[in-house]
Structures are given as structure tokens and as C-alpha cells.
Design an enzyme around this catalytic site. Structure first.
Site, PDB file in Angstrom:
ATOM      1  N   TRP A 184      -4.524  -7.542   4.051  1.00 43.82           N
ATOM      2  CA  TRP A 184      -3.710  -8.593   3.301  1.00 43.82           C
ATOM      3  C   TRP A 184      -3.230  -9.575   4.156  1.00 43.82           C
ATOM      4  O   TRP A 184      -3.432  -9.566   5.090  1.00 43.82           O
ATOM      5  CB  TRP A 184      -2.395  -7.939   2.449  1.00 43.82           C
ATOM      6  N   SER A 205       0.734  -1.086   0.024  1.00 43.79           N
ATOM      7  CA  SER A 205       0.015  -0.065   0.073  1.00 43.79           C
ATOM      8  C   SER A 205       0.934   1.362  -0.006  1.00 43.79           C
ATOM      9  O   SER A 205       1.722   1.208   0.868  1.00 43.79           O
ATOM     10  CB  SER A 205      -0.835   0.146   1.253  1.00 43.79           C
ATOM     11  N   CYS A 260      -7.489  -0.834   7.143  1.00 46.69           N
ATOM     12  CA  CYS A 260      -6.187  -1.189   6.458  1.00 46.69           C
ATOM     13  C   CYS A 260      -5.165  -2.029   7.301  1.00 46.69           C
ATOM     14  O   CYS A 260      -4.933  -1.872   8.456  1.00 46.69           O
ATOM     15  CB  CYS A 260      -5.359  -0.473   5.797  1.00 46.69           C
TER      16      CYS A 260
HETATM   17  C1  FAD Z   1      -2.784  -5.451  -1.222  1.00 40.37           C
HETATM   18  C2  FAD Z   1      -1.653  -5.750  -0.519  1.00 40.37           C
HETATM   19  C3  FAD Z   1      -0.938  -4.762   0.030  1.00 40.37           C
HETATM   20  C4  FAD Z   1      -0.070  -4.941   1.015  1.00 40.37           C
HETATM   21  N1  FAD Z   1       0.482  -3.828   1.722  1.00 40.37           N
HETATM   22  C5  FAD Z   1       1.768  -3.987   2.521  1.00 40.37           C
HETATM   23  C6  FAD Z   1       2.223  -2.845   3.415  1.00 40.37           C
HETATM   24  O1  FAD Z   1       1.983  -1.968   2.911  1.00 40.37           O
HETATM   25  N2  FAD Z   1       3.373  -3.165   4.154  1.00 40.37           N
HETATM   26  C7  FAD Z   1       3.639  -4.415   4.403  1.00 40.37           C
HETATM   27  O2  FAD Z   1       4.700  -4.619   5.102  1.00 40.37           O
HETATM   28  N3  FAD Z   1       3.256  -5.329   3.756  1.00 40.37           N
HETATM   29  C8  FAD Z   1       2.124  -5.380   2.757  1.00 40.37           C
HETATM   30  N4  FAD Z   1       1.695  -6.401   1.868  1.00 40.37           N
HETATM   31  C9  FAD Z   1       2.433  -7.784   2.324  1.00 40.37           C
HETATM   32  C10 FAD Z   1       3.368  -7.814   1.155  1.00 40.37           C
HETATM   33  O3  FAD Z   1       2.850  -7.915  -0.012  1.00 40.37           O
HETATM   34  C11 FAD Z   1       4.256  -9.120   1.448  1.00 40.37           C
HETATM   35  O4  FAD Z   1       3.308 -10.159   1.485  1.00 40.37           O
HETATM   36  C12 FAD Z   1       5.094  -8.963   2.685  1.00 40.37           C
HETATM   37  O5  FAD Z   1       5.886  -8.092   2.772  1.00 40.37           O
HETATM   38  C13 FAD Z   1       6.026 -10.184   2.911  1.00 40.37           C
HETATM   39  O6  FAD Z   1       6.521 -10.431   1.675  1.00 40.37           O
HETATM   40  P1  FAD Z   1       8.013 -11.066   1.642  1.00 40.37           P
HETATM   41  O7  FAD Z   1       8.363 -11.520   0.420  1.00 40.37           O
HETATM   42  O8  FAD Z   1       9.081 -10.504   2.600  1.00 40.37           O
HETATM   43  O9  FAD Z   1       7.779 -12.804   2.661  1.00 40.37           O
HETATM   44  P2  FAD Z   1       7.460 -14.045   1.908  1.00 40.37           P
HETATM   45  O10 FAD Z   1       8.806 -14.623   1.558  1.00 40.37           O
HETATM   46  O11 FAD Z   1       6.585 -13.845   0.875  1.00 40.37           O
HETATM   47  O12 FAD Z   1       7.030 -14.737   3.151  1.00 40.37           O
HETATM   48  C14 FAD Z   1       5.732 -14.408   3.826  1.00 40.37           C
HETATM   49  C15 FAD Z   1       5.080 -15.358   4.434  1.00 40.37           C
HETATM   50  O13 FAD Z   1       4.939 -16.509   3.600  1.00 40.37           O
HETATM   51  C16 FAD Z   1       4.790 -17.823   4.406  1.00 40.37           C
HETATM   52  N5  FAD Z   1       5.620 -18.746   3.750  1.00 40.37           N
HETATM   53  C17 FAD Z   1       6.964 -18.242   3.262  1.00 40.37           C
HETATM   54  N6  FAD Z   1       7.529 -19.469   2.565  1.00 40.37           N
HETATM   55  C18 FAD Z   1       6.705 -20.402   2.809  1.00 40.37           C
HETATM   56  C19 FAD Z   1       6.744 -21.774   2.642  1.00 40.37           C
HETATM   57  N7  FAD Z   1       8.014 -22.530   2.142  1.00 40.37           N
HETATM   58  N8  FAD Z   1       5.774 -22.493   3.231  1.00 40.37           N
HETATM   59  C20 FAD Z   1       4.888 -22.122   3.876  1.00 40.37           C
HETATM   60  N9  FAD Z   1       4.615 -20.776   3.952  1.00 40.37           N
HETATM   61  C21 FAD Z   1       5.631 -19.849   3.438  1.00 40.37           C
HETATM   62  C22 FAD Z   1       5.492 -17.333   5.884  1.00 40.37           C
HETATM   63  O14 FAD Z   1       4.242 -17.239   6.511  1.00 40.37           O
HETATM   64  C23 FAD Z   1       6.033 -16.194   5.606  1.00 40.37           C
HETATM   65  O15 FAD Z   1       5.797 -15.322   6.704  1.00 40.37           O
HETATM   66  C24 FAD Z   1       0.697  -6.120   1.281  1.00 40.37           C
HETATM   67  C25 FAD Z   1       0.037  -6.974   0.347  1.00 40.37           C
HETATM   68  C26 FAD Z   1      -0.990  -7.086  -0.276  1.00 40.37           C
HETATM   69  C27 FAD Z   1      -1.791  -8.194  -1.005  1.00 40.37           C
HETATM   70  C1  FMN Z   2      -6.997  -6.739  -1.552  1.00 38.55           C
HETATM   71  C2  FMN Z   2      -7.468  -8.124  -1.630  1.00 38.55           C
HETATM   72  C3  FMN Z   2      -9.036  -8.113  -1.661  1.00 38.55           C
HETATM   73  C4  FMN Z   2      -9.528  -9.619  -1.404  1.00 38.55           C
HETATM   74  N1  FMN Z   2     -11.099  -9.654  -1.538  1.00 38.55           N
HETATM   75  C5  FMN Z   2     -11.510 -10.797  -1.147  1.00 38.55           C
HETATM   76  C6  FMN Z   2     -13.219 -10.937  -1.072  1.00 38.55           C
HETATM   77  O1  FMN Z   2     -13.978  -9.948  -1.262  1.00 38.55           O
HETATM   78  N2  FMN Z   2     -13.519 -12.366  -0.735  1.00 38.55           N
HETATM   79  C7  FMN Z   2     -12.751 -13.201  -0.685  1.00 38.55           C
HETATM   80  O2  FMN Z   2     -13.173 -14.369  -0.479  1.00 38.55           O
HETATM   81  N3  FMN Z   2     -11.257 -13.153  -0.816  1.00 38.55           N
HETATM   82  C8  FMN Z   2     -10.737 -11.928  -0.773  1.00 38.55           C
HETATM   83  N4  FMN Z   2      -9.479 -11.770  -0.919  1.00 38.55           N
HETATM   84  C9  FMN Z   2      -8.499 -13.036  -0.755  1.00 38.55           C
HETATM   85  C10 FMN Z   2      -8.002 -13.703  -1.871  1.00 38.55           C
HETATM   86  O3  FMN Z   2      -8.981 -13.858  -2.868  1.00 38.55           O
HETATM   87  C11 FMN Z   2      -7.241 -14.770  -1.680  1.00 38.55           C
HETATM   88  O4  FMN Z   2      -6.250 -14.443  -1.154  1.00 38.55           O
HETATM   89  C12 FMN Z   2      -6.888 -15.629  -2.941  1.00 38.55           C
HETATM   90  O5  FMN Z   2      -6.205 -16.879  -2.472  1.00 38.55           O
HETATM   91  C13 FMN Z   2      -6.069 -14.967  -3.946  1.00 38.55           C
HETATM   92  O6  FMN Z   2      -5.954 -15.984  -5.089  1.00 38.55           O
HETATM   93  P1  FMN Z   2      -4.539 -15.452  -6.123  1.00 38.55           P
HETATM   94  O7  FMN Z   2      -3.247 -15.578  -5.514  1.00 38.55           O
HETATM   95  O8  FMN Z   2      -4.891 -16.557  -7.188  1.00 38.55           O
HETATM   96  O9  FMN Z   2      -4.949 -13.959  -6.808  1.00 38.55           O
HETATM   97  C14 FMN Z   2      -8.784 -10.667  -1.182  1.00 38.55           C
HETATM   98  C15 FMN Z   2      -7.455 -10.385  -1.078  1.00 38.55           C
HETATM   99  C16 FMN Z   2      -7.001  -9.396  -1.418  1.00 38.55           C
HETATM  100  C17 FMN Z   2      -5.459  -9.190  -1.027  1.00 38.55           C
END
Ligand code: FAD
Ligand code: FMN
Ligand code: NAG
Ligand code: NAG
Ligand code: NAG
Ligand code: NAG
Length: 668
Positions: free
Chosen positions: A668, A448, A621
Site C-alpha cells: 500500500w 491488513s 507486505c
Molecule cells: C490494502 C491496504 C492495507 C493497508 N494496511 C495497513 C496496515 O496494516 N497498517 C498501516 O499502518 N497502514 C496500512 N495501510 C495504509 C492505511 O490504509 C492508511 O493509508 C494509513 O493508516 C494512513 O491513513 P491516515 O488517514 O492516518 O493518513 P492520511 O490522512 O490519509 O494521510 C496519509 C498521507 O496522505 C498524504 N496526504 C494527506 N493529506 C494530503 C494533502 N492535502 N495533499 C497531499 N497529500 C496528502 C500524505 O502523504 C500523508 O502522509 C494499508 C493500506 C491499504 C490500501
Molecule cells: C492492494 C493493491 C493492489 C494494487 N495492484 C495494482 C496493480 O496490479 N497494478 C497497478 O498498476 N496498480 C495497482 N495498485 C495501485 C492502484 O491501482 C492505485 O493506487 C490507484 O490509484 C487506485 O485507484 P482508486 O483509488 O480509484 O481505487 C494496487 C493498489 C493496492 C492497494
């Protein structure tokens, strides 16, 4: 495999399959604003698969099999889960029913022309994620709208009478419209006369979506065997020659042109190129007393052509750390210095890189080395295992019967592909097979945006908590993207990024003066609200005040460790951008104190803003784990009290407020 052939043809077209998740989606509007036609910089979608009556695609390439013996797996994904499941299912089905002449293809819904094709299919599986408020992914909008409108029109109840189908819905129970898209499509296809072979599967990403999917897959295979729809099952052991692999050519070192790190002048007009944004600053936000880390990263958008609004998301294409890349190369016996050119696989899968790339960069940017290996990956590793015992064990883990074992060894242990490579040392798939059939693509991570373009259009900031987690398998997992971001060097490094629009927006223009807002953002959930506050300050500076009241609920562990952006928030209160700030410290006292408790304590003020006296908007959020649900419950209580009704009345109010766009979630 057939689809890979279809997708790979014209130059660059197959890239969509690899980059669609990251780049193809980058400029589309999500949720309510999702009209593809009017979004800026409509993403390239790759070729549309159109099979004509003699079984040929538009480009004139022959299909491996006519639709009659083709099992079609369609997926709608945003962050890759549905695609991963589709590929795993495709390979399982291929092994099980391929001998009877069936071919299976996994296709992104955005590359499939349902109106012309769907009625001709015999067997279709849909794997569909839900986003926004129960809406499809950007990539599935056309498919979803077509199916739902067709079903609602009610005049085509036998359109899909030859189609047998199954749906697995991906979602998260934290959201009100849980798995809405998959469930809706399940119903729509039935209304159009298609026959379900299995009930709609529901995957909950809040708990263990892989286990949900595995359970559904087992039921699906049982149902298929019972129905004999695809003929009798055989469990053909995968031999190495049958495995899809890219052709890999070694080339001279000098030929690398650097596109692997994103284009230096990438622009929104070319969503195939992420913009390689220079790093301006990386700041630790936690104090030295904290045992965790959270970084503030500022990126330079100068010359990128990228614009953004507060509340939008930025997609970051991370690199695996040097240590992880070295370890994987060692386990696989690859030379990281070698420069190679990947060419489409015999089955037609588009290569991960268009140009020459060093093995080091390929492993760093395209292979999900720390994520869990899929069953398909284990089956491929089995085929290359020189040691019979290792091969047998890998095969067992990959088999449908090995579901519980796979769950224990991979899912529950949170084992990484790298750990598996290090354990099964006799399996050394060649590079081409590794990228086509073992490693999942490393996915972009979304953040975000925590700044306001109105305050500074050339800067974009990210607020990222650095993930460090001991896994049950015994390894310390260092989050891929968060460590990548934390290690960036200002002035030296660049980060490949793209911006994705969201509907998480504060009231603008005249509404900013009229509509009170309540923001709830514990931890990194503060990110978009920092942008909101900057935006409000800019409006005040421009003489657009006074603004309607804004209340922020923030939460962290302790005042002296992770009260991030404290100075800025206090300054916002003094400067008038923020009317009131409530901070919950969860570890200050013996009793946990969270944002929802503060909401309850401020019930009157919250209701004054959100209830009929204010008709304000609520924004929530942050990290999903429980927070959103607890906040929902607190809001329902407040509404119930305010309205003088019971809990059900409060829930009804929240539903209505959500439906009318007065509640927004970014979770998320
Ligand atoms: C719409 C959106 C907005 C976001 N905004 C923010 C934000 O503003 N700030 C923020 O910090 N994050 C935010 N995130 C989360 C961010 O995208 C990342 O998921 C987060 O930073 C972790 O990523 P990473 O690659 O460091 O961790 P990853 O390496 O992806 O690990 C994350 C988690 O995945 C799981 N995992 C990893 N490896 C394995 C495995 N082998 N088996 C099972 N589980 C495993 C563990 O639980 C681990 O803690 C947001 C996500 C979304 C979808
Ligand atoms: C911003 C955001 C909005 C979501 N909205 C919904 C929702 O309205 N209903 C739901 O069941 N899951 C929702 N999810 C969960 C996703 O559907 C779920 O994480 C799914 O496994 C994502 O699949 P993908 O990795 O193939 O995109 C949302 C996830 C995110 C990050
Ligand atoms: C890409 O970036 C990484 C890390 O900054 C660097 O080590 C590598 O050499 C770059 N690759 C190319 C081809 O520019
Ligand atoms: C930017 O991209 C364009 C078109 O892709 C190219 O012609 C131009 O040389 C590039 N400029 C720089 C500075 O790389
Ligand atoms: C890199 O080289 C490949 C093949 O030589 C080419 O297709 C690709 O467009 C090049 N990329 C850039 C950014 O020049
Ligand atoms: C809030 O909305 C309700 C219903 O539309 C309306 O009756 C009421 O006057 C509005 N309140 C304010 C302060 O605008």
C-alpha cells in the site's frame, strides 16, 4: 449531474454511490477469487442505469439529455481516486462544453449496463484503477469482463463504431501489471470499433497521480477542441445558482438516531451498515525511545456476524479530529450543534446521510477536510467568494490554464481543503453546496488484519503506524485514520468497520505441511504475518503439525525503538510456528540495512524454500515506497543464482512464479 438524478431515486439506492467504496466492496473477493456470484453477502450495488430507447431510465425518470449529447464518464475505483477524478472531469467538461447542450455524467461502472448501453454513447471516458495482479476493482469486474470478452470474440469489430472515447488508467509502477486494466480496456474498445480521442493516460500513484491526471486532462481538452466533437469550448464562469447543492433542512436536536457512527448490530447481511465494533485494547508498540508511534488496536466482533480469514483487510471509517472539525466549522461559519437533514440535490445527487445528523458529525465523518481540494472544489469556492480578488484567484487555480499554479499551490504544497478555506475567508458556501460540490467524501482506510480468527474469532486486530508529516505548505499533517485509531478509548468507543476479502493467504490444510513460506514484511508489513503465525500456532496446537518451514524477514529502524511484536516473534520461533526470523535494522549502523539485504545474505535458504527443491510461496507486505521493488530485485538475483542463469532468467522465474500463484503481494 444527470446521473445523480438517475441514481438518487428509490429509497436507499443512492446510498450506494456514497457507501459503495466502503461498504459495497466490503464483502467481495478481490483479485483471483473475485467471482461476485459466489462471494458471501453480495454487496448491494445500487440501481443499474438502463436508458431505454426514448431516453428514459428504467425507473421512469427522464434523462436530462439523450445519450447522443451525453458525455459519459465511467469509473472503476476501490479507494476513491478514480471517482474523485471523474467528478472533477465532469465539472470541467460541463463548464467547458455545457453551453453547447452537452451534459456530462459520472457513473460507477457497477451501475452501468454496458451491453445494452455502450454502443449508443457518443462520448465515453473511462477512469479505471488496477488491483491485485492486474485485475479490475470489484465494482468494474462485470464491465471489464464484458468488454474484454467481446473484444476477444472478434466478431463485433464495429459494435462501438459511433463511440469516441478516452481512457485514463490508474495504477502504481510498483506493481508488475502497471495500469493493466485501463490499458487493456483502451485496446478492447478500439477492437470493438470505438475511436480514441486521446492516448491511454497512465497515472502512477507511486509518484504523483494527480499531476499525471492533470496532464492527461489538458491533452484531452486540447484534443476535444481540435476535433470539435463536443462543439466549441466556452469557459462559463460558474455562478452560485448553477452549483449543485443538497437541500438542507434544520431539524430538532432530538431527532438524531445515531446511524452516523455505524450500526450497533450491523451485519454482513446488510453491507450498507458498517459494524460499530467495540474497542478492546489500544497499545503502543514502539518504545519510549522512538520518535514515532505505531498502535495495536483490538476490536470486538462479538455478535457482529462478521467473519474473516488471515490476510483479509479491514476497512475503517474514520472521523476527522475534533480540532479539524471545529476549524472547518469556524472557517465556514457553521454551527456544529445544528442538526440537519440533507435531501437530494436538484440535480439528484444522493445525500450523504439518510437521517438527521449534527453538523459536527457530518463534518467529522463525510468531508475530506485534510485532503487536497479538487479543481471543482476551487471553482465552487470561487462562485461563493464575496471578495473579487479571491474569486479571481480561485477561478484561475481551477482553470485548465492554471494547471501549473494549481500544481504548485495544491499538489506540491500538499495543501488541505481546510487550509484553503482558512485562506479564502470570503467564500462561505452553504452546507448543501459544501457537501455536494466542495468537499470530497472522507474515504475509509484499509488495514491488513493482524490477527487470526482461528486463534480467536471474536477479535480482530489492526497494526497501524501513526502518520505525522510536515507538509510543504507549513502544516503538520496528522493522519486522519491513524490518529483516530490511536485515540480510541477501550471500553468506551466503537469503530465502524467492514471486512474485505483478499487472496493473501498462507497455504492451508495439507498444503501447510508441504509448502514452505517466505514472508517479507518490514514495518507494519508485519501485520498479516502476525495473523499467519497465530494461524500456524493454532494448527500446531490442534495437532496438525509438523508444518512446512516458515521464514520471516522483518525490518525496522532500531532494535530498541520499533522492533514491534518482538516477544511474540521470538516466542513463535521457540514454539515452532516460525522456523527462522531475520531482522534488518536500518539505522543501527552507518550503512543502511534493509530486508532485501537480508534476503541476499540468506540466498541459499530462500532458494531452498522457493526454488524447485521446495516450490514454496513468497509473501511480500508493506508500504510500497521502494520496498517491493527492492525485494523483487533481490528475489530475481537469488533465482538467477539458483538457476545458474542471468538476471533476465531470474526475472522470468519471478514472473512465472507470480503467474502461478507462488508470489503474493499486499502493498500500500
Ligand atoms: C490494502 C491496504 C492495507 C493497508 N494496511 C495497513 C496496515 O496494516 N497498517 C498501516 O499502518 N497502514 C496500512 N495501510 C495504509 C492505511 O490504509 C492508511 O493509508 C494509513 O493508516 C494512513 O491513513 P491516515 O488517514 O492516518 O493518513 P492520511 O490522512 O490519509 O494521510 C496519509 C498521507 O496522505 C498524504 N496526504 C494527506 N493529506 C494530503 C494533502 N492535502 N495533499 C497531499 N497529500 C496528502 C500524505 O502523504 C500523508 O502522509 C494499508 C493500506 C491499504 C490500501
Ligand atoms: C492492494 C493493491 C493492489 C494494487 N495492484 C495494482 C496493480 O496490479 N497494478 C497497478 O498498476 N496498480 C495497482 N495498485 C495501485 C492502484 O491501482 C492505485 O493506487 C490507484 O490509484 C487506485 O485507484 P482508486 O483509488 O480509484 O481505487 C494496487 C493498489 C493496492 C492497494
Ligand atoms: C458519534 O460518535 C462521536 C464520537 O464517539 C460522538 O461524539 C457523537 O456524539 C456520536 N454521534 C451520534 C449521533 O451518536
Ligand atoms: C438490530 O437490527 C434489527 C434489524 O435492523 C432490529 O430490528 C433490532 O432491533 C436491532 N437490535 C439492536 C439491539 O439494536
Ligand atoms: C435514522 O433516521 C432516518 C430518517 O428518520 C432513517 O431513514 C434511518 O433508517 C434511521 N437509521 C437508523 C439506524 O435507525
Ligand atoms: C517442484 O515443482 C517441479 C515442477 O513442477 C517438480 O519437478 C519438483 O519435483 C517439485 N519439487 C518438490 C519438492 O515438490
Amino acid at each position: 449531474m444527470a446521473v445523480r438524478e438517475l441514481l438518487s431515486s428509490p429509497a436507499g439506492a443512492g446510498l450506494a454511490t456514497i457507501l459503495a467504496l466502503f461498504l459495497g466492496l466490503a464483502f467481495l473477493v478481490i483479485a483471483r477469487g473475485r467471482k461476485r456470484s459466489d462471494s458471501p453477502g453480495k454487496a448491494s450495488t445500487g440501481p443499474v442505469i438502463h436508458v431505454n430507447t426514448n431516453g428514459h431510465v428504467e425507473q421512469g425518470q427522464p434523462l436530462l439529455s439523450p445519450p447522443g449529447q451525453r458525455g459519459l464518464i465511467l469509473y472503476g475505483t476501490q479507494t476513491g481516486t478514480a471517482e474523485r477524478f471523474a467528478k472533477s472531469l465532469r465539472s470541467q467538461l460541463e463548464r467547458r462544453y455545457g453551453e453547447g447542450g452537452w451534459k456530462f455524467v459520472a457513473v460507477d461502472t457497477e451501475n452501468y449496463l454496458a451491453p445494452q448501453q455502450l454502443a449508443k454513447e457518443k462520448f465515453v471516458l473511462l477512469l479505471m484503477a488496477t488491483y491485485g495482479d492486474g485485475e479490475p476493482t470489484d465494482s468494474a469486474v462485470d464491465f471489464y469482463d464484458w468488454a474484454v470478452e467481446k473484444a476477444e470474440s472478434g466478431d463485433d469489430a464495429s459494435l462501438l463504431q459511433d463511440v469516441n472515447y478516452g481512457v485514463f488508467a490508474l495504477g502504481n509502477r510498483q506493481y508488475e501489471h502497471f495500469c493493466a486494466v485501463g490499458q487493456r480496456l483502451h485496446g478492447a474498445l478500439a477492437d470493438l470499433g470505438a475511436r480514441p480521442v486521446i492516448e491511454c493516460g497512465l497515472g502512477d500513484d507511486d509518484v504523483d497521480i494527480d499531476a499525471d491526471f492533470d496532464g492527461w486532462t489538458v491533452s484531452l481538452l486540447e484534443a476535444l477542441d481540435r476535433s470539435a466533437l463536443l462543439g466549441a469550448a466556452t469557459d462559463k464562469e460558474q455562478d452560485a445558482s448553477a452549483i449543485d447543492a443538497f437541500e438542507v433542512v434544520a431539524v430538532e436536536t432530538g431527532s438524531v438516531n445515531g446511524s452516523v457512527n455505524g450500526s450497533v448490530n450491523g451485519s454482513v447481511a446488510h453491507p450498507d451498515d458498517a459494524f460499530a465494533a467495540p474497542v478492546l485494547a489500544v497499545k503502543e508498540l514502539h518504545s519510549a525511545a522512538s520518535d514515532r508511534s505505531c498502535v495495536h488496536v483490538e476490536l470486538d466482533l462479538t455478535g457482529s456476524g462478521i467473519s474473516y480469514e488471515v490476510g483479509d483487510h479491514v476497512a475503517v471509517r474514520p472521523r476527522n479530529s475534533a480540532a479539524v472539525v471545529e476549524a472547518a466549522a469556524k472557517a465556514l461559519g457553521y454551527d456544529v450543534e445544528q442538526v440537519v437533514l440533507f435531501r437530494a440535490s436538484p440535480a439528484g445527487e444522493a445525500p450523504p446521510f439518510a437521517g438527521p445528523v449534527a453538523v459536527r458529525d457530518a463534518l467529522a465523518t463525510a468531508a475530506d477536510l485534510l485532503g487536497p481540494p479538487s479543481k471543482a472544489a476551487l471553482a465552487t469556492l470561487a462562485a461563493f467568494a464575496g471578495d473579487d480578488a479571491q474569486a479571481a484567484r480561485l477561478r484561475a487555480l481551477a482553470s485548465p490554464e492554471g494547471k501549473d499554479e494549481y500544481h504548485a499551490y495544491v499538489i506540491a504544497a500538499k495543501r488541505s481543503l481546510l487550509e484553503v478555506l482558512q485562506e479564502f475567508t470570503s467564500s462561505r458556501p452553504p452546507l448543501g453546496a459544501f457537501f455536494a460540490s466542495v468537499a470530497d467524501r472522507l474515504q475509509p482506510r484499509y488495514y491488513s488484519i493482524s490477527s487470526s480468527a482461528r486463534a480467536d474469532a471474536a477479535r480482530l486486530s489492526i497494526t497501524c503506524v501513526v502518520v505525522e508529516e510536515w507538509m510543504p505548505s507549513g502544516r503538520l499533517h496528522r493522519g486522519v485514520a491513524s490518529h483516530f485509531l490511536a485515540a480510541l478509548r477501550p471500553g468506551l468507543d466503537r469503530v465502524p468497520i467492514a471486512v474485505r476479502r483478499s487472496t493473501f493467504k498462507p497455504p492451508a490444510g495439507a498444503a501447510a505441511a508441504r509448502v514452505p513460506i517466505v514472508m517479507v514484511g518490514p514495518g507494519t508489513g508485519i501485520a498479516p504475518f502476525r495473523g499467519f503465525l497465530q494461524e500456524r500456532q493454532a494448527a500446531l496446537d490442534a495437532g496438525e503439525g509438523p508444518l512446512a518451514p516458515a521464514t520471516l524477514f522483518f525490518g525496522c529502524r532500531r532494535e530498541d525503538t520499533d522492533f514491534i511484536y518482538r516477544d511474540e516473534l521470538e516466542a513463535a520461533v521457540l514454539g515452532g510456528a516460525l522456523s527462522s526470523l531475520h531482522v534488518a535494522f536500518s539505522r543501527k549502523a552507518a550503512a543502511k540495512d534493509y530486508v532485501q539485504h537480508h534476503l541476499a545474505r540468506q540466498a541459499d535458504a530462500v532458494w531452498a524454500a522457493l526454488g524447485p527443491a521446495g516450490n514454496g510461496t513468497l509473501y511480500v507486505c508493506g508500504d510500497a515506497a521502494g520496498m517491493a521493488r527492492d525485494v523483487n530485485a533481490a528475489i530475481c538475483e537469488i533465482a538467477a543464482r539458483g538457476l545458474g542463469t542471468d538476471r533476465a532468467g531470474g526475472e522470468a522465474w519471478l514472473r512465472e512464479a507470480t503467474a502461478s500463484g507462488r508470489v503474493h503481494r499486499d502493498i500500500w
